[in-house]
Scaffold this motif. Structure first.
Motif, mmCIF file in Angstrom:
data_model
loop_
_atom_site.group_PDB
_atom_site.id
_atom_site.type_symbol
_atom_site.label_atom_id
_atom_site.label_comp_id
_atom_site.label_asym_id
_atom_site.label_seq_id
_atom_site.Cartn_x
_atom_site.Cartn_y
_atom_site.Cartn_z
ATOM 1 N N ILE A 1 -16.318 -6.673 -6.077
ATOM 2 C CA ILE A 1 -15.808 -6.381 -4.737
ATOM 3 C C ILE A 1 -16.367 -7.380 -3.731
ATOM 4 O O ILE A 1 -15.670 -7.842 -2.824
ATOM 5 N N ASP A 2 -17.641 -7.739 -3.898
ATOM 6 C CA ASP A 2 -18.261 -8.712 -2.991
ATOM 7 C C ASP A 2 -17.580 -10.077 -3.049
ATOM 8 O O ASP A 2 -17.602 -10.821 -2.075
ATOM 9 N N THR A 3 -16.990 -10.423 -4.194
ATOM 10 C CA THR A 3 -16.372 -11.744 -4.320
ATOM 11 C C THR A 3 -14.966 -11.786 -3.727
ATOM 12 O O THR A 3 -14.401 -12.864 -3.563
ATOM 13 N N LEU A 4 -14.402 -10.623 -3.432
ATOM 14 C CA LEU A 4 -13.006 -10.551 -3.033
ATOM 15 C C LEU A 4 -12.843 -10.564 -1.517
ATOM 16 O O LEU A 4 -13.722 -10.123 -0.778
ATOM 17 N N ASP A 5 -11.703 -11.035 -1.073
ATOM 18 C CA ASP A 5 -11.336 -10.974 0.340
ATOM 19 C C ASP A 5 -10.572 -9.660 0.540
ATOM 20 O O ASP A 5 -9.360 -9.605 0.499
ATOM 21 N N VAL A 6 -11.338 -8.589 0.739
ATOM 22 C CA VAL A 6 -10.785 -7.242 0.753
ATOM 23 C C VAL A 6 -10.153 -6.937 2.110
ATOM 24 O O VAL A 6 -10.688 -7.297 3.157
ATOM 25 N N GLY A 7 -9.031 -6.251 2.081
ATOM 26 C CA GLY A 7 -8.396 -5.845 3.330
ATOM 27 C C GLY A 7 -6.999 -5.336 3.074
ATOM 28 O O GLY A 7 -6.416 -5.565 2.009
ATOM 29 N N GLU A 8 -6.424 -4.658 4.064
ATOM 30 C CA GLU A 8 -5.082 -4.102 3.904
ATOM 31 C C GLU A 8 -4.057 -5.204 3.650
ATOM 32 O O GLU A 8 -3.127 -5.033 2.867
ATOM 33 N N GLY A 9 -4.236 -6.355 4.307
ATOM 34 C CA GLY A 9 -3.328 -7.472 4.107
ATOM 35 C C GLY A 9 -3.849 -8.490 3.118
ATOM 36 O O GLY A 9 -3.219 -9.521 2.897
ATOM 37 N N ALA A 10 -5.014 -8.218 2.529
ATOM 38 C CA ALA A 10 -5.619 -9.142 1.563
ATOM 39 C C ALA A 10 -5.640 -8.463 0.191
ATOM 40 O O ALA A 10 -4.613 -7.984 -0.283
ATOM 41 N N THR A 11 -6.805 -8.408 -0.453
ATOM 42 C CA THR A 11 -6.895 -7.765 -1.763
ATOM 43 C C THR A 11 -7.175 -6.273 -1.623
ATOM 44 O O THR A 11 -8.084 -5.873 -0.892
ATOM 45 N N ARG A 12 -6.406 -5.480 -2.332
ATOM 46 C CA ARG A 12 -6.616 -4.041 -2.404
ATOM 47 C C ARG A 12 -7.172 -3.691 -3.773
ATOM 48 O O ARG A 12 -6.810 -4.333 -4.769
ATOM 49 N N VAL A 13 -8.044 -2.692 -3.829
ATOM 50 C CA VAL A 13 -8.752 -2.362 -5.068
ATOM 51 C C VAL A 13 -8.614 -0.876 -5.369
ATOM 52 O O VAL A 13 -8.699 -0.034 -4.461
ATOM 53 N N ALA A 14 -8.403 -0.573 -6.648
ATOM 54 C CA ALA A 14 -8.420 0.810 -7.143
ATOM 55 C C ALA A 14 -9.288 0.861 -8.386
ATOM 56 O O ALA A 14 -9.501 -0.158 -9.057
ATOM 57 N N VAL A 15 -9.805 2.053 -8.708
ATOM 58 C CA VAL A 15 -10.613 2.240 -9.910
ATOM 59 C C VAL A 15 -10.072 3.416 -10.701
ATOM 60 O O VAL A 15 -9.912 4.528 -10.162
ATOM 61 N N VAL A 16 -9.796 3.166 -11.981
ATOM 62 C CA VAL A 16 -9.373 4.206 -12.919
ATOM 63 C C VAL A 16 -10.501 4.403 -13.925
ATOM 64 O O VAL A 16 -10.918 3.456 -14.596
ATOM 65 N N ASN A 17 -11.001 5.624 -14.030
ATOM 66 C CA ASN A 17 -12.110 5.986 -14.910
ATOM 67 C C ASN A 17 -11.538 6.772 -16.085
ATOM 68 O O ASN A 17 -10.723 7.679 -15.896
ATOM 69 N N TYR A 18 -11.950 6.411 -17.319
ATOM 70 C CA TYR A 18 -11.352 7.114 -18.451
ATOM 71 C C TYR A 18 -12.347 7.354 -19.579
ATOM 72 O O TYR A 18 -13.337 6.635 -19.744
ATOM 73 N N ALA A 19 -12.046 8.380 -20.340
ATOM 74 C CA ALA A 19 -12.697 8.716 -21.608
ATOM 75 C C ALA A 19 -11.613 9.417 -22.432
ATOM 76 O O ALA A 19 -10.615 8.790 -22.768
ATOM 77 N N SER A 20 -11.751 10.732 -22.689
ATOM 78 C CA SER A 20 -10.636 11.468 -23.290
ATOM 79 C C SER A 20 -9.584 11.804 -22.251
ATOM 80 O O SER A 20 -8.418 12.036 -22.562
#
Length: 359
Positions: A74-93
């Motif tokens: 996340i620190d390396t990205l240019d995060v923002g509504e008009g820039a990069t957006r990020v989501a996280v999907v967590n999985y096991a079973s």
């Protein structure tokens, strides 16, 4: 412990790296390490979804390393509504969308959310997680930009085991839908499964680390992949004179009076007045990308178009107006002739003019 095949990019390092450091301290030290080039490096806009394995094979302390990796990414990205957006999907079973692409638009909130993620334990349903990412994360309702905007959709899967479901078909559908798939394997990860999930060229989309203790090193690799580096600002362009940033890339240019050579890097002196190589005896006059010679007042340009000679007496007489032509003086050899304007005729005295037809 599994070893990395030669065709897969492997990142090896001391297994104890950051092992005893708290989560926030590891993130801070990383941020300071990259700050020297952060001002000249901006990631291209992405819709980026992390798909992280938190099955029972991932020990709690190892899962903390995964969260450190996410925070550093996340620190390396240019995060923002008009820039990069990020989501996280967590999985096991089962699969949990921890936050979607429209939940956070600032790094601090994202990293706080990452720090609160808990492992799900149990099995490793990687195919189910990929399907959930397509159905619940890469949708416009969840914050993905419409395809008309040409924002790349990227998924990074992090796993240390063998999937307990089928991944080939669902990964193929994900790629066909326009999602670029990266697969990161740790320790016991099944390399064949990683390669089945990854986009082409596979070798550029599959990475392997021997332990979770060094997974954070992959953040630098992905930074190079996603970051639009300003080569002009970094000084890595090899342009001899001028570097011009252009549409995420760069090109070389030259100072005035120079022209770019065919190698598109070096410059040669342009044959112009500024270069001093024109050979004009008196005056050089620039004309667009070329030049011509001229002479001082009282001189005339010779046929070689470079040197000058003193004007003849007759030229000076015509120019000075001391000739006795009533209308027009025309130099002629060592003398001069008089002529008349249109509609007039030269009289017999060869000096004066009358309206045509009156003679």
């Amino acid at each position: 412990m599994a070893s990395a095949p030669q065709q897969v990019k492997a990142f090896r390092g001391p297994a104890t790296l950051l092992a005893d450091e708290p989560y926030s301290r590891g993130t801070d030290s990383y941020s300071s390490a990259i700050s020297s080039t952060d001002d000249v490096c901006r990631s291209r806009p992405l819709d980026l979804v992390f798909i992280i394995d938190s099955s029972r094979s991932v020990r709690p302390e190892e899962f903390e390393k995964v969260k450190t990796f996410l925070a550093k990414m996340i620190d390396t990205l240019d995060v923002g509504e008009g820039a990069t957006r990020v989501a996280v999907v967590n999985y096991a079973s089962t699969v949990t969308v921890e936050f979607n692409l429209r939940t956070y638009f600032d790094k601090a909130s994202m990293k706080q959310a990452v720090s609160r993620i808990s492992p799900l334990a149990a099995g490793t349903m990687t195919g189910l997680a990929i399907q959930a990412a397509m159905d619940d994360a890469f949708t416009e309702e969840s914050g993905a930009r419409p395809s008309s905007l040409n924002i790349p959709k990227v998924a990074i899967i992090v796993t240390d085991g063998r999937p307990q479901d089928q991944v080939q078909e669902v990964a193929s559908r994900a790629r066909a839908s326009g999602i670029e798939m990266y697969a990161v394997g740790v320790d016991r990860a099944d390399m064949q499964s990683l390669r089945l999930m990854a986009s082409e060229p596979v070798d550029d989309h599959v990475s392997y680390v021997e332990t979770y203790g060094v997974i954070e090193k992959l953040a630098l690799k992905f930074r190079e992949t996603f970051c639009a580096v300003d080569a002009c600002a970094l000084g890595t362009h090899n342009c001899e004179q001028i570097c011009v940033t252009s549409d995420g890339s760069w090109r070389c240019d030259c100072y005035e009076g120079y022209t770019l050579n065919p190698d598109k890097r070096t410059c040669s002196t342009r044959e112009t007045c500024a270069s001093g190589t024109h050979n004009c005896e008196q005056i050089c006059v620039s004309t667009d990308d070329s030049w011509r010679c001229d002479c001082y007042e009282g001189y005339t340009l010779n046929p070689d178009m470079r040197t000058c000679s003193t004007r003849s007496y007759t030229e000076d007489v015509c120019a000075s107006g001391t000739h006795d032509c009533q209308q027009i003086c025309v130099p002629s050899g060592q003398s001069y002739d008089c002529e008349c304007y249109e509609g007039y005729s030269l009289n017999a005295d060869k000096k004066t003019c009358s309206i045509s037809g009156e003679n």
